[in-house]
Motif scaffolding. Structure first.
Motif, PDB file in Angstrom:
ATOM      1  N   ASP A  92     -10.442  -1.986  -0.446  1.00 42.95           N
ATOM      2  CA  ASP A  92      -9.933  -1.325   0.757  1.00 42.95           C
ATOM      3  C   ASP A  92      -8.490  -0.877   0.603  1.00 42.95           C
ATOM      4  O   ASP A  92      -7.861  -0.428   1.553  1.00 42.95           O
ATOM      5  N   GLY A  93      -7.949  -0.990  -0.618  1.00 42.51           N
ATOM      6  CA  GLY A  93      -6.576  -0.577  -0.850  1.00 42.51           C
ATOM      7  C   GLY A  93      -5.561  -1.683  -0.620  1.00 42.51           C
ATOM      8  O   GLY A  93      -4.379  -1.503  -0.864  1.00 42.51           O
ATOM      9  N   SER A  94      -6.026  -2.846  -0.131  1.00 44.58           N
ATOM     10  CA  SER A  94      -5.117  -3.971   0.075  1.00 44.58           C
ATOM     11  C   SER A  94      -4.971  -4.736  -1.228  1.00 44.58           C
ATOM     12  O   SER A  94      -5.570  -4.407  -2.245  1.00 44.58           O
ATOM     13  N   LEU A  95      -4.157  -5.781  -1.170  1.00 48.46           N
ATOM     14  CA  LEU A  95      -4.004  -6.647  -2.331  1.00 48.46           C
ATOM     15  C   LEU A  95      -4.846  -7.901  -2.187  1.00 48.46           C
ATOM     16  O   LEU A  95      -4.563  -8.920  -2.788  1.00 48.46           O
ATOM     17  N   SER A  96      -5.892  -7.820  -1.382  1.00 48.36           N
ATOM     18  CA  SER A  96      -6.804  -8.939  -1.244  1.00 48.36           C
ATOM     19  C   SER A  96      -7.585  -9.112  -2.545  1.00 48.36           C
ATOM     20  O   SER A  96      -8.092  -8.149  -3.112  1.00 48.36           O
ATOM     21  N   SER A  97      -7.677 -10.355  -3.023  1.00 54.59           N
ATOM     22  CA  SER A  97      -8.344 -10.665  -4.278  1.00 54.59           C
ATOM     23  C   SER A  97      -7.784  -9.824  -5.422  1.00 54.59           C
ATOM     24  O   SER A  97      -8.507  -9.366  -6.290  1.00 54.59           O
ATOM     25  N   MET A 138       8.376  -6.675   2.292  1.00 56.13           N
ATOM     26  CA  MET A 138       9.007  -7.669   1.433  1.00 56.13           C
ATOM     27  C   MET A 138       9.993  -7.028   0.467  1.00 56.13           C
ATOM     28  O   MET A 138      10.992  -7.645   0.083  1.00 56.13           O
ATOM     29  N   ALA A 139       9.723  -5.788   0.075  1.00 58.25           N
ATOM     30  CA  ALA A 139      10.572  -5.092  -0.894  1.00 58.25           C
ATOM     31  C   ALA A 139      11.661  -4.263  -0.224  1.00 58.25           C
ATOM     32  O   ALA A 139      12.506  -3.686  -0.911  1.00 58.25           O
ATOM     33  N   GLY A 140      11.648  -4.184   1.108  1.00 61.17           N
ATOM     34  CA  GLY A 140      12.659  -3.408   1.815  1.00 61.17           C
ATOM     35  C   GLY A 140      12.566  -1.924   1.540  1.00 61.17           C
ATOM     36  O   GLY A 140      13.579  -1.255   1.332  1.00 61.17           O
ATOM     37  N   THR A 141      11.346  -1.387   1.545  1.00 63.32           N
ATOM     38  CA  THR A 141      11.157   0.031   1.297  1.00 63.32           C
ATOM     39  C   THR A 141      10.104   0.572   2.254  1.00 63.32           C
ATOM     40  O   THR A 141       9.598  -0.145   3.118  1.00 63.32           O
ATOM     41  N   THR A 142       9.768   1.849   2.106  1.00 66.20           N
ATOM     42  CA  THR A 142       8.779   2.469   2.985  1.00 66.20           C
ATOM     43  C   THR A 142       7.372   2.257   2.448  1.00 66.20           C
ATOM     44  O   THR A 142       7.178   1.971   1.255  1.00 66.20           O
ATOM     45  N   LEU A 143       6.394   2.400   3.328  1.00 65.87           N
ATOM     46  CA  LEU A 143       5.000   2.304   2.919  1.00 65.87           C
ATOM     47  C   LEU A 143       4.682   3.353   1.858  1.00 65.87           C
ATOM     48  O   LEU A 143       3.982   3.073   0.869  1.00 65.87           O
ATOM     49  N   PHE A 144       5.195   4.561   2.026  1.00 67.86           N
ATOM     50  CA  PHE A 144       4.929   5.630   1.069  1.00 67.86           C
ATOM     51  C   PHE A 144       5.432   5.256  -0.325  1.00 67.86           C
ATOM     52  O   PHE A 144       4.720   5.402  -1.330  1.00 67.86           O
ATOM     53  N   THR A 145       6.655   4.748  -0.394  1.00 69.72           N
ATOM     54  CA  THR A 145       7.241   4.406  -1.694  1.00 69.72           C
ATOM     55  C   THR A 145       6.514   3.229  -2.335  1.00 69.72           C
ATOM     56  O   THR A 145       6.211   3.242  -3.539  1.00 69.72           O
ATOM     57  N   ALA A 146       6.230   2.190  -1.549  1.00 68.44           N
ATOM     58  CA  ALA A 146       5.510   1.035  -2.087  1.00 68.44           C
ATOM     59  C   ALA A 146       4.134   1.446  -2.586  1.00 68.44           C
ATOM     60  O   ALA A 146       3.693   0.999  -3.658  1.00 68.44           O
ATOM     61  N   SER A 147       3.435   2.297  -1.845  1.00 68.78           N
ATOM     62  CA  SER A 147       2.110   2.757  -2.255  1.00 68.78           C
ATOM     63  C   SER A 147       2.184   3.541  -3.556  1.00 68.78           C
ATOM     64  O   SER A 147       1.314   3.405  -4.433  1.00 68.78           O
ATOM     65  N   ARG A 148       3.215   4.364  -3.682  1.00 68.57           N
ATOM     66  CA  ARG A 148       3.382   5.149  -4.915  1.00 68.57           C
ATOM     67  C   ARG A 148       3.570   4.238  -6.115  1.00 68.57           C
ATOM     68  O   ARG A 148       2.939   4.427  -7.165  1.00 68.57           O
ATOM     69  N   VAL A 149       4.435   3.231  -5.972  1.00 69.28           N
ATOM     70  CA  VAL A 149       4.696   2.302  -7.071  1.00 69.28           C
ATOM     71  C   VAL A 149       3.444   1.495  -7.405  1.00 69.28           C
ATOM     72  O   VAL A 149       3.068   1.360  -8.582  1.00 69.28           O
ATOM     73  N   LEU A 150       2.781   0.967  -6.376  1.00 68.22           N
ATOM     74  CA  LEU A 150       1.597   0.135  -6.608  1.00 68.22           C
ATOM     75  C   LEU A 150       0.458   0.938  -7.224  1.00 68.22           C
ATOM     76  O   LEU A 150      -0.251   0.455  -8.105  1.00 68.22           O
TER      77      LEU A 150
END
Length: 204
Positions: free
Chosen positions: A177-182, A151-163
């Motif tokens: 589990d590392g997801s954004l569930s709940s 959705m953000a137009g970036t890589t998994l690595f970058t999104a994970s770092r920011v989150l």
């Protein structure tokens, strides 16, 4: 994973109104990469290009869990729009809104820093799927970090770092589990991130 209402490139023959559950929309680019575009909840319309006649779906619509929707075939919609011109006007306004939304997305991807793009993605999910709770907005459906990256137009690595950085700062609370569930999103704090990164970009 849920069943599909339609796939990208299918002839648009039915206009739907979602009455129960949630649906997400994703599309594949020329290289075969899948991109999550948006998600909707009960009461929202989708597959509206069916109102245009001989059109094709620009994205796939996939149920998230159990869903129920009402559907009208394109020839029925065409007949109703001929009988009730205001319905045709509403269809045009709806499609214009979608075009404007994707123009905004394109502008974000082209001009904004990754932190702002990730924040925009989370805020969209909060508006589309979240419910107000104490301290923020709760998103009860599972969205992976890969979904946010798309959705953000970036890589998994970058999104994970920011989150991960925002989780440490208390802006978001992710699932075990590392997801954004709940996940709980501090809505006001994310808006602060948008303002702060905008100010930093102007002074850089």
């Amino acid at each position: 994973m849920g069943r599909f209402f339609f796939h990208q490139g299918d002839p648009a023959k039915v206009l739907y109104v979602l009455i129960e559950g949630h649906v997400k929309f994703h599309a594949s680019n020329a290289r075969g990469q899948q991109v999550l575009l948006r998600a909707i909840g009960p009461g929202e319309t989708f597959g509206a290009v069916a109102a245009l006649g001989d059109a094709f779906h620009p994205a796939s619509a996939q149920a998230i869990g159990n869903c129920a929707a009402l559907g009208w075939e394109s020839d029925v919609i065409s007949g109703l729009m001929g009988q009730f011109p205001r319905l045709a006007l509403n269809a045009v306004r709806f499609l214009a809104g979608r075009v404007e939304e994707f123009q905004d997305r394109y502008r974000e991807l082209s001009t904004e820093r990754v932190e702002r793009r990730v924040a925009h993605a989370l805020l969209r999910l909060a508006r589309q799927m979240g419910k107000q709770v104490e301290g923020g907005v709760l998103i009860e459906l599972a969205f992976s970090r890969q979904d946010i990256a798309e959705m953000a137009g970036t890589t998994l690595f970058t999104a994970s770092r920011v989150l991960s950085a925002w989780e440490q700062q208390g802006f978001i609370e992710g699932g075990r589990d590392g997801s954004l569930s709940s996940s709980r999103i501090a809505y006001k704090l994310l808006r602060t991130i948008l303002l702060d990164t905008c100010a930093s970009a102007k002074t850089a």
